[in-house]
Design an enzyme around this catalytic site. Structure first.
Site, PDB file in Angstrom:
ATOM      1  N   GLU A 164       5.149 -11.930  -0.933  1.00 27.13           N
ATOM      2  CA  GLU A 164       6.056 -11.324   0.036  1.00 27.13           C
ATOM      3  C   GLU A 164       7.388 -12.058   0.181  1.00 27.13           C
ATOM      4  O   GLU A 164       8.369 -11.452   0.583  1.00 27.13           O
ATOM      5  CB  GLU A 164       5.388 -11.280   1.423  1.00 27.13           C
ATOM      6  CG  GLU A 164       4.143 -10.440   1.513  1.00 27.13           C
ATOM      7  CD  GLU A 164       4.429  -8.966   1.736  1.00 27.13           C
ATOM      8  OE1 GLU A 164       5.608  -8.592   1.889  1.00 27.13           O
ATOM      9  OE2 GLU A 164       3.465  -8.197   1.743  1.00 27.13           O
TER      10      GLU A 164
ATOM     11  N   ASP B  81      10.896  -2.048   5.085  1.00 25.25           N
ATOM     12  CA  ASP B  81      10.331  -2.059   3.734  1.00 25.25           C
ATOM     13  C   ASP B  81      10.579  -0.720   3.036  1.00 25.25           C
ATOM     14  O   ASP B  81      11.211   0.180   3.600  1.00 25.25           O
ATOM     15  CB  ASP B  81       8.853  -2.461   3.755  1.00 25.25           C
ATOM     16  CG  ASP B  81       7.923  -1.404   4.327  1.00 25.25           C
ATOM     17  OD1 ASP B  81       8.353  -0.258   4.587  1.00 25.25           O
ATOM     18  OD2 ASP B  81       6.735  -1.723   4.513  1.00 25.25           O
TER      19      ASP B  81
END
Length: 162
Positions: free
Chosen positions: A27, A36
């Site tokens: 991540e 996102d």
């Protein structure tokens, strides 16, 4: 405490040690909230949900605490649902996967059924089915290169000790 419980406890502890490193590698760390690929507000190392406050800048300490909290949710759920012994790296992979897709998705997955049937390699192969996201722009399910990369990391951990 029995020897078996000691071994299981050590396995869980080792998997918990591996998981934050795996998640941070997958991540990265973002201290400011971003959206996102699916348009979900996200911060730190992939944290989503009510802990994410758009516009807030998070500190490393806050990100570390959120990561521990969210990994803990995944860890407790995985440990409750997996009824057979599995390798440490596979367990870390499952924590990461469940952290990403949620407990409900993992709990109803073919992967979990295969794990509990001791079909570990087949269970790890199921990771490749989870590479899609809902694109709010096209309103379709699409393959995400980022999710595919994540699954490649999780798969490597999943099969490492098989």
């Amino acid at each position: 405490m029995s020897l078996k419980n000691n071994v299981i406890g050590a396995s869980i502890g080792a998997a918990l040690t591996l998981t934050p490193t795996l998640l941070e590698r997958i991540e990265g760390i973002e201290y400011e909230v971003y959206y996102d690929i699916a348009g979900v507000p996200t911060v730190c190392s992939g944290i989503t949900g009510p802990d994410v406050i758009p516009g807030k800048k998070y500190t490393k300490r806050e990100c570390d605490a959120l990561l521990i909290k969210h990994i803990g949710v995944a860890q407790r759920y995985v440990d409750k649902k997996v009824k057979v012994d599995i390798p440490v790296t596979m367990r870390a992979s499952l924590y990461s996967f469940t952290f990403n897709v949620g407990t409900g998705a993992f709990g109803s997955s073919t992967m979990l059924k295969l794990i509990n049937q001791r079909k570990h390699k087949e269970a790890c192969n199921q990771l490749w089915r989870w590479v899609y996201y809902y694109n709010p722009k096209t309103k379709k399910r699409e393959v995400s290169r980022g999710i595919k990369n994540r699954r490649a990391e999780e798969y490597a951990y999943c099969v490492k000790e098989l």
